[in-house]
Design a protein around this motif. Structure first.
Motif, PDB file in Angstrom:
ATOM      1  N   ARG A  12      19.049  87.054 -14.788  1.00 41.55           N
ATOM      2  CA  ARG A  12      18.346  88.201 -15.392  1.00 41.55           C
ATOM      3  C   ARG A  12      19.084  88.711 -16.625  1.00 41.55           C
ATOM      4  O   ARG A  12      18.774  89.797 -17.131  1.00 41.55           O
ATOM      5  CB  ARG A  12      18.212  89.321 -14.368  1.00 41.55           C
ATOM      6  CG  ARG A  12      17.554  88.908 -13.062  1.00 41.55           C
ATOM      7  CD  ARG A  12      16.057  88.718 -13.241  1.00 41.55           C
ATOM      8  NE  ARG A  12      15.348  89.971 -12.994  1.00 41.55           N
ATOM      9  CZ  ARG A  12      14.104  90.202 -13.367  1.00 41.55           C
ATOM     10  NH1 ARG A  12      13.437  89.278 -14.045  1.00 41.55           N
ATOM     11  NH2 ARG A  12      13.511  91.352 -13.100  1.00 41.55           N
ATOM     12  N   SER A  51      12.928  96.555 -17.289  1.00 42.91           N
ATOM     13  CA  SER A  51      12.057  95.637 -16.556  1.00 42.91           C
ATOM     14  C   SER A  51      12.658  95.197 -15.224  1.00 42.91           C
ATOM     15  O   SER A  51      11.995  94.501 -14.450  1.00 42.91           O
ATOM     16  CB  SER A  51      11.767  94.398 -17.413  1.00 42.91           C
ATOM     17  OG  SER A  51      11.099  94.760 -18.606  1.00 42.91           O
ATOM     18  N   LEU A  52      13.910  95.583 -14.954  1.00 46.07           N
ATOM     19  CA  LEU A  52      14.537  95.243 -13.674  1.00 46.07           C
ATOM     20  C   LEU A  52      14.008  96.169 -12.581  1.00 46.07           C
ATOM     21  O   LEU A  52      13.642  97.317 -12.848  1.00 46.07           O
ATOM     22  CB  LEU A  52      16.058  95.392 -13.771  1.00 46.07           C
ATOM     23  CG  LEU A  52      16.788  94.500 -14.777  1.00 46.07           C
ATOM     24  CD1 LEU A  52      18.268  94.890 -14.828  1.00 46.07           C
ATOM     25  CD2 LEU A  52      16.638  93.028 -14.420  1.00 46.07           C
ATOM     26  N   SER A  53      13.974  95.672 -11.356  1.00 44.79           N
ATOM     27  CA  SER A  53      13.612  96.531 -10.232  1.00 44.79           C
ATOM     28  C   SER A  53      14.689  97.596 -10.045  1.00 44.79           C
ATOM     29  O   SER A  53      15.799  97.501 -10.602  1.00 44.79           O
ATOM     30  CB  SER A  53      13.479  95.715  -8.955  1.00 44.79           C
ATOM     31  OG  SER A  53      14.763  95.281  -8.513  1.00 44.79           O
ATOM     32  N   HIS A  54      14.369  98.612  -9.253  1.00 44.91           N
ATOM     33  CA  HIS A  54      15.338  99.683  -9.009  1.00 44.91           C
ATOM     34  C   HIS A  54      16.619  99.125  -8.400  1.00 44.91           C
ATOM     35  O   HIS A  54      17.727  99.490  -8.799  1.00 44.91           O
ATOM     36  CB  HIS A  54      14.728 100.733  -8.085  1.00 44.91           C
ATOM     37  CG  HIS A  54      15.631 101.897  -7.819  1.00 44.91           C
ATOM     38  ND1 HIS A  54      15.980 102.813  -8.786  1.00 44.91           N
ATOM     39  CD2 HIS A  54      16.278 102.289  -6.691  1.00 44.91           C
ATOM     40  CE1 HIS A  54      16.798 103.716  -8.265  1.00 44.91           C
ATOM     41  NE2 HIS A  54      16.992 103.419  -6.993  1.00 44.91           N
ATOM     42  N   GLU A  57      17.789  96.074  -8.690  1.00 44.28           N
ATOM     43  CA  GLU A  57      18.503  95.297  -9.703  1.00 44.28           C
ATOM     44  C   GLU A  57      19.222  96.214 -10.684  1.00 44.28           C
ATOM     45  O   GLU A  57      20.335  95.895 -11.142  1.00 44.28           O
ATOM     46  CB  GLU A  57      17.526  94.384 -10.439  1.00 44.28           C
ATOM     47  CG  GLU A  57      17.036  93.218  -9.603  1.00 44.28           C
ATOM     48  CD  GLU A  57      15.961  92.414 -10.306  1.00 44.28           C
ATOM     49  OE1 GLU A  57      15.892  91.201 -10.084  1.00 44.28           O
ATOM     50  OE2 GLU A  57      15.168  93.008 -11.088  1.00 44.28           O
ATOM     51  N   GLN A  58      18.620  97.350 -11.013  1.00 45.60           N
ATOM     52  CA  GLN A  58      19.303  98.300 -11.886  1.00 45.60           C
ATOM     53  C   GLN A  58      20.573  98.834 -11.221  1.00 45.60           C
ATOM     54  O   GLN A  58      21.585  99.063 -11.886  1.00 45.60           O
ATOM     55  CB  GLN A  58      18.372  99.450 -12.253  1.00 45.60           C
ATOM     56  CG  GLN A  58      17.264  99.051 -13.221  1.00 45.60           C
ATOM     57  CD  GLN A  58      16.415 100.224 -13.657  1.00 45.60           C
ATOM     58  OE1 GLN A  58      16.855 101.367 -13.669  1.00 45.60           O
ATOM     59  NE2 GLN A  58      15.166  99.951 -14.011  1.00 45.60           N
ATOM     60  N   MET A  85      15.299 103.175  -2.816  1.00 49.28           N
ATOM     61  CA  MET A  85      15.011 101.778  -2.511  1.00 49.28           C
ATOM     62  C   MET A  85      14.141 101.643  -1.277  1.00 49.28           C
ATOM     63  O   MET A  85      14.235 102.429  -0.336  1.00 49.28           O
ATOM     64  CB  MET A  85      16.313 101.002  -2.270  1.00 49.28           C
ATOM     65  CG  MET A  85      17.122 100.736  -3.497  1.00 49.28           C
ATOM     66  SD  MET A  85      18.450  99.583  -3.113  1.00 49.28           S
ATOM     67  CE  MET A  85      19.391  99.714  -4.635  1.00 49.28           C
ATOM     68  N   GLU A 107      14.856  95.882  -0.569  1.00 46.03           N
ATOM     69  CA  GLU A 107      15.885  96.035  -1.602  1.00 46.03           C
ATOM     70  C   GLU A 107      17.181  96.567  -1.003  1.00 46.03           C
ATOM     71  O   GLU A 107      18.272  96.127  -1.388  1.00 46.03           O
ATOM     72  CB  GLU A 107      15.400  96.978  -2.706  1.00 46.03           C
ATOM     73  CG  GLU A 107      14.537  96.315  -3.759  1.00 46.03           C
ATOM     74  CD  GLU A 107      14.405  97.165  -5.004  1.00 46.03           C
ATOM     75  OE1 GLU A 107      14.454  96.601  -6.113  1.00 46.03           O
ATOM     76  OE2 GLU A 107      14.264  98.395  -4.874  1.00 46.03           O
TER      77      GLU A 107
END
Length: 250
Positions: A141, A148-151, A153-154, A179, A183
């Motif tokens: 990524r 554009s990352l999921s929560h 991933e952030q 989450m 996640e």
């Protein structure tokens, strides 16, 4: 027994008539996850602010990496190996994951006067940034905008940025906040792997995550640490069950 990496002795912080931390003594050992739990207003954030140097205690002492850091400024504690992630995600959403971490590498290298163009081109920044993204599971990524990352991933990206300073101890403030179950489980697995190289002090309201992750747990209520022990000891503690876990003591 291993010497604690972080140790506090009788931390007291008052705000007028409010005793935000009331003689709090805790420690975090190398290679462990120590969770700090308690209801809203228990003093968890005030304690973290004292550990990071944002707030000075009225009395008590903080020892980190064998040094008394009670009066050291935040940047000096970071240099000693103290890293932090925040309750509200603090990534730069308009930059890619790689650019975010490269900027963090740049800042920890003492070159904060340089600009984003350096982070985009300089392989001495991009190389370490890519390795950190791989470490947190975001290698594929790297070129994705943070927005554009999921929560989840952030959250991983923010931890990668904290790891840019090669911290010995990470202070994680509610990493599971916002989450979903899937996640959260991914992040739990990531943190379990991460503790091989980094001790952690974890503030978290998700009790399932706490009991999966923590080696030890300290419970704060009204600024005072009412219990500290293993997850099994905390589960069995009648004071904790009554004051925080929502159960009646037998």
């Amino acid at each position: 027994m291993t010497e604690p990496l972080l140790r506090t002795e009788g931390l007291v912080k008052r705000y007028g008539g409010l005793l935000a931390t009331d003689n709090v003594s805790i420690d975090v050992r190398p290679g462990e996850i120590h969770a700090l739990i308690g209801p809203n207003g228990a003093g968890k954030t005030t304690l973290i602010h004292q550990l990071t140097g944002v707030v000075a205690p009225d009395s008590g002492a903080i020892h980190f990496a064998g040094r008394d850091v009670t009066r050291l400024p935040t940047h000096a504690r970071v240099r000693l190996g103290l890293g932090r992630s925040f309750q509200i995600t603090s990534v730069l959403r308009e930059f890619t994951a790689l650019e975010n971490v490269a900027l963090a590498v740049q800042g920890h290298a003492g070159h904060s006067f340089r600009f984003l163009a350096d982070a985009r081109r300089d392989e001495s920044l991009r190389g370490p940034a890519r390795r950190l993204l791989e470490e947190v599971g975001l290698g594929e990524r790297a070129d994705t905008l943070a927005a554009s990352l999921s929560h989840g991933e952030q959250r991983q990206l923010e931890i990668a940025m904290a790891l840019a300073g090669d911290p010995r101890l990470l202070l994680l403030d509610e990493p599971m906040a916002g989450m979903g179950a899937e996640e959260s489980q991914r992040l739990i697995g990531f943190l379990q792997a991460l503790k091989q190289n980094h001790a952690m002090l974890l503030i978290e309201h998700d009790m399932d995550a706490v009991f999966q992750l923590a080696d030890r747990i300290t419970v704060l209520v009204y600024g005072r640490a009412i219990a500290s022990g293993t997850p099994d000891q905390i589960r069995a503690n009648p004071d904790v069950r009554q004051a925080y876990l929502g159960e009646e003591a037998p």
